[in-house]
Design a protein around this motif. Sequence first.
Motif, PDB file in Angstrom:
ATOM      1  N   LYS A 169      -7.526  -4.303   3.291  1.00 31.38           N
ATOM      2  CA  LYS A 169      -8.948  -4.571   3.499  1.00 31.38           C
ATOM      3  C   LYS A 169      -9.777  -4.397   2.224  1.00 31.38           C
ATOM      4  CE  LYS A 169      -8.987  -3.303   8.417  1.00 31.38           C
ATOM      5  NZ  LYS A 169      -9.382  -4.631   8.924  1.00 31.38           N
ATOM      6  N   THR A 170      -9.227  -3.735   1.194  1.00 35.89           N
ATOM      7  CA  THR A 170      -9.963  -3.621  -0.067  1.00 35.89           C
ATOM      8  C   THR A 170      -9.593  -4.802  -0.966  1.00 35.89           C
ATOM      9  OG1 THR A 170      -8.295  -2.101  -0.987  1.00 35.89           O
ATOM     10  CG2 THR A 170     -10.219  -1.134   0.111  1.00 35.89           C
ATOM     11  N   SER A 171      -8.522  -4.687  -1.739  1.00 32.95           N
ATOM     12  CA  SER A 171      -8.170  -5.797  -2.629  1.00 32.95           C
ATOM     13  C   SER A 171      -6.685  -5.796  -2.959  1.00 32.95           C
ATOM     14  CB  SER A 171      -8.978  -5.726  -3.932  1.00 32.95           C
ATOM     15  OG  SER A 171      -8.607  -4.579  -4.677  1.00 32.95           O
ATOM     16  N   ILE A 172      -6.167  -6.998  -3.211  1.00 32.21           N
ATOM     17  CA  ILE A 172      -4.842  -7.204  -3.789  1.00 32.21           C
ATOM     18  C   ILE A 172      -5.028  -8.057  -5.029  1.00 32.21           C
ATOM     19  CG2 ILE A 172      -2.579  -8.278  -3.482  1.00 32.21           C
ATOM     20  CD1 ILE A 172      -2.688  -7.549  -0.563  1.00 32.21           C
ATOM     21  N   SER A 173      -4.550  -7.550  -6.175  1.00 35.25           N
ATOM     22  CA  SER A 173      -4.761  -8.228  -7.455  1.00 35.25           C
ATOM     23  C   SER A 173      -3.427  -8.511  -8.125  1.00 35.25           C
ATOM     24  CB  SER A 173      -5.617  -7.358  -8.387  1.00 35.25           C
ATOM     25  OG  SER A 173      -6.880  -7.075  -7.809  1.00 35.25           O
ATOM     26  N   LEU A 174      -3.339  -9.676  -8.759  1.00 35.81           N
ATOM     27  CA  LEU A 174      -2.149 -10.028  -9.508  1.00 35.81           C
ATOM     28  C   LEU A 174      -2.187  -9.373 -10.888  1.00 35.81           C
ATOM     29  CD1 LEU A 174      -1.810 -13.843  -8.722  1.00 35.81           C
ATOM     30  CD2 LEU A 174      -0.902 -11.886  -7.438  1.00 35.81           C
ATOM     31  N   GLU A 175      -0.997  -8.985 -11.385  1.00 38.73           N
ATOM     32  CA  GLU A 175      -0.879  -8.443 -12.734  1.00 38.73           C
ATOM     33  C   GLU A 175      -0.152  -9.397 -13.675  1.00 38.73           C
ATOM     34  OE1 GLU A 175       0.640  -4.418 -12.676  1.00 38.73           O
ATOM     35  OE2 GLU A 175      -1.406  -3.697 -12.352  1.00 38.73           O
ATOM     36  N   ASP A 176       0.331 -10.511 -13.126  1.00 35.13           N
ATOM     37  CA  ASP A 176       0.909 -11.585 -13.930  1.00 35.13           C
ATOM     38  C   ASP A 176       1.041 -12.815 -13.036  1.00 35.13           C
ATOM     39  OD1 ASP A 176       3.060 -10.871 -12.341  1.00 35.13           O
ATOM     40  OD2 ASP A 176       4.395 -10.297 -13.984  1.00 35.13           O
ATOM     41  N   ASN A 177       1.678 -13.870 -13.535  1.00 39.76           N
ATOM     42  CA  ASN A 177       1.812 -15.092 -12.751  1.00 39.76           C
ATOM     43  C   ASN A 177       2.596 -14.806 -11.464  1.00 39.76           C
ATOM     44  OD1 ASN A 177       0.502 -16.443 -14.819  1.00 39.76           O
ATOM     45  ND2 ASN A 177       2.388 -17.202 -15.744  1.00 39.76           N
ATOM     46  N   TYR A 178       2.228 -15.509 -10.389  1.00 43.79           N
ATOM     47  CA  TYR A 178       2.771 -15.214  -9.058  1.00 43.79           C
ATOM     48  C   TYR A 178       3.209 -16.516  -8.397  1.00 43.79           C
ATOM     49  CZ  TYR A 178       2.715 -13.115  -4.307  1.00 43.79           C
ATOM     50  OH  TYR A 178       3.039 -12.646  -3.058  1.00 43.79           O
ATOM     51  N   ARG A 179       4.473 -16.526  -7.883  1.00 40.72           N
ATOM     52  CA  ARG A 179       4.985 -17.702  -7.185  1.00 40.72           C
ATOM     53  C   ARG A 179       5.546 -17.291  -5.839  1.00 40.72           C
ATOM     54  NH1 ARG A 179       9.905 -20.857  -6.721  1.00 40.72           N
ATOM     55  NH2 ARG A 179       9.404 -23.091  -6.528  1.00 40.72           N
ATOM     56  N   VAL A 180       5.114 -18.004  -4.787  1.00 39.37           N
ATOM     57  CA  VAL A 180       5.578 -17.772  -3.418  1.00 39.37           C
ATOM     58  C   VAL A 180       6.305 -19.017  -2.942  1.00 39.37           C
ATOM     59  CG1 VAL A 180       4.881 -17.403  -1.026  1.00 39.37           C
ATOM     60  CG2 VAL A 180       3.753 -16.139  -2.858  1.00 39.37           C
ATOM     61  N   ASN A 181       7.570 -18.864  -2.565  1.00 40.76           N
ATOM     62  CA  ASN A 181       8.327 -19.960  -1.953  1.00 40.76           C
ATOM     63  C   ASN A 181       8.336 -19.696  -0.455  1.00 40.76           C
ATOM     64  OD1 ASN A 181      10.029 -21.975  -1.160  1.00 40.76           O
ATOM     65  ND2 ASN A 181      11.720 -21.416  -2.509  1.00 40.76           N
ATOM     66  N   GLY A 182       7.285 -20.152   0.205  1.00 38.85           N
ATOM     67  CA  GLY A 182       7.122 -19.886   1.634  1.00 38.85           C
ATOM     68  C   GLY A 182       5.663 -20.023   2.019  1.00 38.85           C
ATOM     69  N   PHE A 183       5.238 -19.202   2.970  1.00 34.97           N
ATOM     70  CA  PHE A 183       3.877 -19.217   3.485  1.00 34.97           C
ATOM     71  C   PHE A 183       3.185 -17.915   3.102  1.00 34.97           C
ATOM     72  CE2 PHE A 183       6.157 -22.233   5.968  1.00 34.97           C
ATOM     73  CZ  PHE A 183       5.247 -23.186   6.398  1.00 34.97           C
ATOM     74  N   LEU A 184       1.989 -18.019   2.536  1.00 31.44           N
ATOM     75  CA  LEU A 184       1.196 -16.843   2.198  1.00 31.44           C
ATOM     76  C   LEU A 184      -0.069 -16.845   3.032  1.00 31.44           C
ATOM     77  CD1 LEU A 184       0.570 -14.351   0.485  1.00 31.44           C
ATOM     78  CD2 LEU A 184      -0.383 -15.869  -1.254  1.00 31.44           C
ATOM     79  N   HIS A 185      -0.290 -15.725   3.746  1.00 32.89           N
ATOM     80  CA  HIS A 185      -1.466 -15.590   4.612  1.00 32.89           C
ATOM     81  C   HIS A 185      -2.341 -14.461   4.099  1.00 32.89           C
ATOM     82  CE1 HIS A 185       0.263 -18.173   7.810  1.00 32.89           C
ATOM     83  NE2 HIS A 185       1.407 -17.628   7.445  1.00 32.89           N
ATOM     84  N   LEU A 186      -3.580 -14.785   3.758  1.00 30.34           N
ATOM     85  CA  LEU A 186      -4.583 -13.763   3.479  1.00 30.34           C
ATOM     86  C   LEU A 186      -5.231 -13.380   4.804  1.00 30.34           C
ATOM     87  CD1 LEU A 186      -6.275 -12.077   1.476  1.00 30.34           C
ATOM     88  CD2 LEU A 186      -7.854 -14.024   1.326  1.00 30.34           C
ATOM     89  N   LYS A 187      -5.083 -12.117   5.194  1.00 28.15           N
ATOM     90  CA  LYS A 187      -5.594 -11.651   6.486  1.00 28.15           C
ATOM     91  C   LYS A 187      -6.928 -10.932   6.363  1.00 28.15           C
ATOM     92  CE  LYS A 187      -1.787 -12.599   8.960  1.00 28.15           C
ATOM     93  NZ  LYS A 187      -1.745 -13.438  10.173  1.00 28.15           N
ATOM     94  N   ASP A 188      -7.172 -10.342   5.181  1.00 26.16           N
ATOM     95  CA  ASP A 188      -8.353  -9.500   5.036  1.00 26.16           C
ATOM     96  C   ASP A 188      -8.577  -9.191   3.565  1.00 26.16           C
ATOM     97  OD1 ASP A 188     -10.544  -7.984   5.915  1.00 26.16           O
ATOM     98  OD2 ASP A 188      -9.382  -7.101   7.557  1.00 26.16           O
ATOM     99  N   GLY A 189      -9.773  -8.681   3.255  1.00 29.65           N
ATOM    100  CA  GLY A 189     -10.057  -8.145   1.941  1.00 29.65           C
ATOM    101  C   GLY A 189     -10.201  -9.185   0.846  1.00 29.65           C
ATOM    102  N   ILE A 190      -9.987  -8.736  -0.381  1.00 27.56           N
ATOM    103  CA  ILE A 190     -10.162  -9.554  -1.578  1.00 27.56           C
ATOM    104  C   ILE A 190      -8.807  -9.873  -2.189  1.00 27.56           C
ATOM    105  CG2 ILE A 190     -11.107  -9.620  -3.924  1.00 27.56           C
ATOM    106  CD1 ILE A 190     -13.299  -7.690  -2.949  1.00 27.56           C
TER     107      ILE A 190
END
Length: 275
Positions: A169-190
Amino acid sequence: GALIEDVHGIGTADFIAKNSVDNGNTTGWKFPLSTGENLYWVGGAGNWNDRLHWSNSSGGAGGYCVPGPRDNTFFNANSGFTSSSKRISIDNLSYTKNITISGSAVPPELIQTGTQIFNIYGSSEWQLGMLPINIGTINYKNTNTPKTIKSNGVTTGISSSSTINFEEKTSISLEDNYRVNGFLHLKDGIFNTNNYDFRIVYRFNASNVGPNSKIILGSSNVYLEDSTPVFNTNSKNLTIDAGTSHIIFETMTSSGAGGLNYYTNQVFNNISFLG
């Protein structure tokens, strides 16, 4: 300790859950703070829920305890990985707080036995050279504490059967390049891409987010790789901070089949269809 979810305390008594985790939709319970422990993988290949692979010191004796949601887990030069003994198998519902895989001479593999769920209650760091993370569902669970993801070039997911859920509910931040092979769901927060490149093979969905959710794209390039990808931000609860970002649909020619689905007043900087 226990994970408590959908349980409601009734009456005047105090219900105190020591060394436990509020997993959501609970009332009438008190959860005293617990710091958890630092746990270290030893003994090469094995199953996550086999306590013989867990030590309370780096390179120490195994047999300590299986990680819970408050425990940090470490995989390093003393974990005993070799070219023929490097698979960490998520063999059942599994938990960790922060997970750090770093420093092993042989990068391990993180896989599943059957189809499993891996709940991460903190941040994650993968080691350069690891094969894609092969787990059916990875949940970054809410703890009301900001989280980070450091990939070091490692892909999360292996196909359309892979699902990653951002629940913090607060935040999720990347620290470098990010690749997802699938489905990514943002449920909440930043969700903050921190100006890094963000690649998703199949679908990104943020249409069912909690109040005051936000995506901060900065100067990131966002790549959709599949021929019928979806980038769905269609929620009144979601704000887009587009910055100077560029969303690129690499193999589709229009937004007719999937494509970009957004809510009124959401503004993007630059979008390209390259198919």
